[in-house]
Write a protein that holds these residues in place. Structure first.
Motif, PDB file in Angstrom:
ATOM      1  N   LEU A 121      14.278   6.530 -14.680  1.00  0.00           N
ATOM      2  CA  LEU A 121      14.302   5.066 -14.740  1.00  0.00           C
ATOM      3  C   LEU A 121      13.520   4.543 -15.938  1.00  0.00           C
ATOM      4  N   VAL A 122      12.419   5.218 -16.281  1.00  0.00           N
ATOM      5  CA  VAL A 122      11.633   4.789 -17.443  1.00  0.00           C
ATOM      6  C   VAL A 122      12.447   4.952 -18.727  1.00  0.00           C
ATOM      7  N   VAL A 123      13.234   6.030 -18.815  1.00  0.00           N
ATOM      8  CA  VAL A 123      14.111   6.193 -19.985  1.00  0.00           C
ATOM      9  C   VAL A 123      15.157   5.077 -20.007  1.00  0.00           C
ATOM     10  N   LEU A 124      15.705   4.740 -18.848  1.00  0.00           N
ATOM     11  CA  LEU A 124      16.689   3.653 -18.795  1.00  0.00           C
ATOM     12  C   LEU A 124      16.096   2.347 -19.310  1.00  0.00           C
ATOM     13  N   GLU A 125      14.792   2.152 -19.054  1.00  0.00           N
ATOM     14  CA  GLU A 125      14.124   0.935 -19.510  1.00  0.00           C
ATOM     15  C   GLU A 125      14.084   0.834 -21.032  1.00  0.00           C
ATOM     16  N   SER A 126      14.182   1.973 -21.730  1.00  0.00           N
ATOM     17  CA  SER A 126      14.121   1.966 -23.195  1.00  0.00           C
ATOM     18  C   SER A 126      15.452   1.565 -23.830  1.00  0.00           C
ATOM     19  N   MET A 127      16.501   1.455 -23.020  1.00  0.00           N
ATOM     20  CA  MET A 127      17.834   1.148 -23.539  1.00  0.00           C
ATOM     21  C   MET A 127      18.047  -0.349 -23.663  1.00  0.00           C
ATOM     22  N   THR A 128      18.999  -0.729 -24.500  1.00  0.00           N
ATOM     23  CA  THR A 128      19.420  -2.128 -24.506  1.00  0.00           C
ATOM     24  C   THR A 128      20.172  -2.396 -23.202  1.00  0.00           C
ATOM     25  N   PRO A 129      20.276  -3.661 -22.779  1.00  0.00           N
ATOM     26  CA  PRO A 129      21.013  -3.932 -21.543  1.00  0.00           C
ATOM     27  C   PRO A 129      22.434  -3.364 -21.560  1.00  0.00           C
ATOM     28  N   ALA A 130      23.149  -3.510 -22.681  1.00  0.00           N
ATOM     29  CA  ALA A 130      24.532  -3.020 -22.745  1.00  0.00           C
ATOM     30  C   ALA A 130      24.576  -1.499 -22.675  1.00  0.00           C
ATOM     31  N   GLU A 131      23.633  -0.828 -23.343  1.00  0.00           N
ATOM     32  CA  GLU A 131      23.578   0.636 -23.272  1.00  0.00           C
ATOM     33  C   GLU A 131      23.342   1.086 -21.835  1.00  0.00           C
ATOM     34  N   ARG A 132      22.425   0.413 -21.175  1.00  0.00           N
ATOM     35  CA  ARG A 132      22.070   0.817 -19.810  1.00  0.00           C
ATOM     36  C   ARG A 132      23.258   0.669 -18.871  1.00  0.00           C
ATOM     37  N   VAL A 133      23.963  -0.447 -18.982  1.00  0.00           N
ATOM     38  CA  VAL A 133      25.132  -0.669 -18.126  1.00  0.00           C
ATOM     39  C   VAL A 133      26.210   0.366 -18.416  1.00  0.00           C
ATOM     40  N   ALA A 134      26.510   0.597 -19.686  1.00  0.00           N
ATOM     41  CA  ALA A 134      27.548   1.562 -20.044  1.00  0.00           C
ATOM     42  C   ALA A 134      27.186   2.960 -19.561  1.00  0.00           C
ATOM     43  N   PHE A 135      25.932   3.350 -19.772  1.00  0.00           N
ATOM     44  CA  PHE A 135      25.490   4.692 -19.410  1.00  0.00           C
ATOM     45  C   PHE A 135      25.484   4.889 -17.893  1.00  0.00           C
ATOM     46  N   VAL A 136      24.884   3.947 -17.167  1.00  0.00           N
ATOM     47  CA  VAL A 136      24.790   4.102 -15.711  1.00  0.00           C
ATOM     48  C   VAL A 136      26.183   4.117 -15.078  1.00  0.00           C
ATOM     49  N   LEU A 137      27.035   3.184 -15.478  1.00  0.00           N
ATOM     50  CA  LEU A 137      28.361   3.129 -14.862  1.00  0.00           C
ATOM     51  C   LEU A 137      29.195   4.362 -15.213  1.00  0.00           C
ATOM     52  N   HIS A 138      29.088   4.853 -16.458  1.00  0.00           N
ATOM     53  CA  HIS A 138      29.917   5.994 -16.854  1.00  0.00           C
ATOM     54  C   HIS A 138      29.294   7.331 -16.470  1.00  0.00           C
ATOM     55  N   ASP A 139      28.055   7.573 -16.896  1.00  0.00           N
ATOM     56  CA  ASP A 139      27.474   8.897 -16.716  1.00  0.00           C
ATOM     57  C   ASP A 139      26.964   9.150 -15.303  1.00  0.00           C
ATOM     58  N   VAL A 140      26.518   8.096 -14.623  1.00  0.00           N
ATOM     59  CA  VAL A 140      26.011   8.275 -13.262  1.00  0.00           C
ATOM     60  C   VAL A 140      27.116   8.073 -12.233  1.00  0.00           C
ATOM     61  N   PHE A 141      27.902   7.006 -12.394  1.00  0.00           N
ATOM     62  CA  PHE A 141      28.908   6.667 -11.381  1.00  0.00           C
ATOM     63  C   PHE A 141      30.342   6.984 -11.795  1.00  0.00           C
ATOM     64  N   ARG A 142      30.526   7.529 -12.995  1.00  0.00           N
ATOM     65  CA  ARG A 142      31.832   8.027 -13.437  1.00  0.00           C
ATOM     66  C   ARG A 142      32.909   6.964 -13.542  1.00  0.00           C
ATOM     67  N   TYR A 143      32.515   5.747 -13.875  1.00  0.00           N
ATOM     68  CA  TYR A 143      33.512   4.711 -14.117  1.00  0.00           C
ATOM     69  C   TYR A 143      34.160   4.947 -15.477  1.00  0.00           C
ATOM     70  N   PRO A 144      35.477   4.749 -15.594  1.00  0.00           N
ATOM     71  CA  PRO A 144      36.123   4.889 -16.897  1.00  0.00           C
ATOM     72  C   PRO A 144      35.725   3.745 -17.826  1.00  0.00           C
ATOM     73  N   PHE A 145      35.747   4.020 -19.128  1.00  0.00           N
ATOM     74  CA  PHE A 145      35.334   3.008 -20.099  1.00  0.00           C
ATOM     75  C   PHE A 145      36.236   1.778 -20.064  1.00  0.00           C
ATOM     76  N   ALA A 146      37.480   1.947 -19.627  1.00  0.00           N
ATOM     77  CA  ALA A 146      38.384   0.791 -19.534  1.00  0.00           C
ATOM     78  C   ALA A 146      37.853  -0.223 -18.517  1.00  0.00           C
ATOM     79  N   GLU A 147      37.245   0.270 -17.427  1.00  0.00           N
ATOM     80  CA  GLU A 147      36.679  -0.647 -16.427  1.00  0.00           C
ATOM     81  C   GLU A 147      35.336  -1.202 -16.899  1.00  0.00           C
ATOM     82  N   ILE A 148      34.547  -0.359 -17.563  1.00  0.00           N
ATOM     83  CA  ILE A 148      33.247  -0.813 -18.064  1.00  0.00           C
ATOM     84  C   ILE A 148      33.435  -1.915 -19.102  1.00  0.00           C
ATOM     85  N   ALA A 149      34.543  -1.833 -19.845  1.00  0.00           N
ATOM     86  CA  ALA A 149      34.841  -2.871 -20.844  1.00  0.00           C
ATOM     87  C   ALA A 149      34.924  -4.240 -20.194  1.00  0.00           C
TER      88      ALA A 149
END
Length: 299
Positions: A121-149
């Motif tokens: 979580l501390v590493v997530l805090e170092s990200m920009t808001p958009a980076e954090r959303v893209a990373f969490v949704l894709h890498d943690v929850f496996r959402y496709p980038f088309a939905e994250i868009a």
């Protein structure tokens, strides 16, 4: 996530998933619960006809929750600049320890895995808001980038780049699942701390260890990170001297072995650790009482 927009059970059944997404995005149980509640309010604010038009209520709710969290992350940066001392995510107790309050109990909702360790979580805090959303949704929850868009209002290609940038931050921070034997190291640290054994503490602390404390201006905490085992060990002993009668307990914190200090039956401090090669490299100490809301309190 189901077809049709008016299945109340289906819609309410998404709460667990949404809370897990929101906590990882925000690092705060309180803010996560508020974000999910806001998303549901928007759903129930739709007309019945509009609800029936939505093929996947779960996907709709996730998109809305993600947008709410994105807005909160943007405003959080300004709030944290005014925060007294260091800001750390809210630590989570084990389900059996979670203090029951009013309403639905998040202890039955939030999954404690490697994506909610304090180190992660501390590493997530170092990200920009958009980076954090893209990373969490894709890498943690496996959402496709088309939905994250749809959440970020950017192209799938841009979202992929944001996630890649976030991944580099994680790699640079070694981000970190729990080390083998962490429980043993934390237990030894507890024993040395209770004994006020500075030599013992120095043997368990990496020479380059860093301790960060979050008191939020409401509880005593060192305002800046303490760097080096040789400085951290005396600080820990001084804390024990200043708090006679405090009780140190081994507890799971965000799914990994940690320590809590209890005074008069109330948890007043929660400590998380990162351990590497048998020594403590990072300590995160949360003392802000607002962030200890889920932890047991004396009645």
């Amino acid at each position: 996530m189901g077809d049709g927009g008016d299945g109340a059970d289906e819609v309410l059944g998404e709460r667990r998933h949404l809370l897990n997404v929101a906590y990882r995005l925000l690092g705060s149980v309180t803010e996560a619960e508020d974000a999910v509640q806001d998303a549901y309010a928007r759903w129930y604010g739709l007309s019945r006809g509009r609800q029936r038009e939505i093929v996947s209520p779960g996907a709709w709710l996730t998109t809305v929750t993600g947008r709410i969290c994105l807005d909160l992350l943007g405003s959080a940066r300004a709030r944290r600049e005014r925060y007294v001392g260091a800001w750390l995510p809210e630590p989570l107790p084990d389900r059996a320890e979670w203090r029951h309050g009013d309403g639905a109990d998040p202890a039955d909702q939030i999954v404690l895995d490697e994506s909610v360790t304090m180190a992660f979580l501390v590493v997530l805090e170092s990200m920009t808001p958009a980076e954090r959303v893209a990373f969490v949704l894709h890498d943690v929850f496996r959402y496709p980038f088309a939905e994250i868009a749809g959440v970020l209002g950017r192209t799938p290609g841009a979202c992929k780049q944001l996630a890649a940038s976030a991944r580099r931050r994680v790699g640079a921070a070694r981000a970190p699942g729990p080390a083998a034997g962490q429980g043993d190291v934390v237990r030894q640290l507890k024993e040395a701390w209770e004994a006020k054994d500075i030599a013992g503490l120095l043997g368990l602390l990496d020479p380059d260890a860093v301790m960060t404390a979050d008191g939020g201006g409401m509880a005593g905490a060192v305002p800046r990170p303490v760097e080096g085992g040789a400085r951290i060990a005396p600080y820990m002993v001084a804390f024990a001297d200043r708090a006679p009668g405090f009780e140190l307990l081994e507890r799971t914190v965000n799914g990994t072995p940690g320590l809590v200090a209890r005074h008069g039956g109330t948890v007043v401090t929660v400590a998380s650790f990162e351990v590497s090669e048998g020594r403590v490299t990072r300590i995160w100490v949360v003392r802000n009482p607002e962030k200890l809301r889920p932890w047991p309190r004396a009645s």
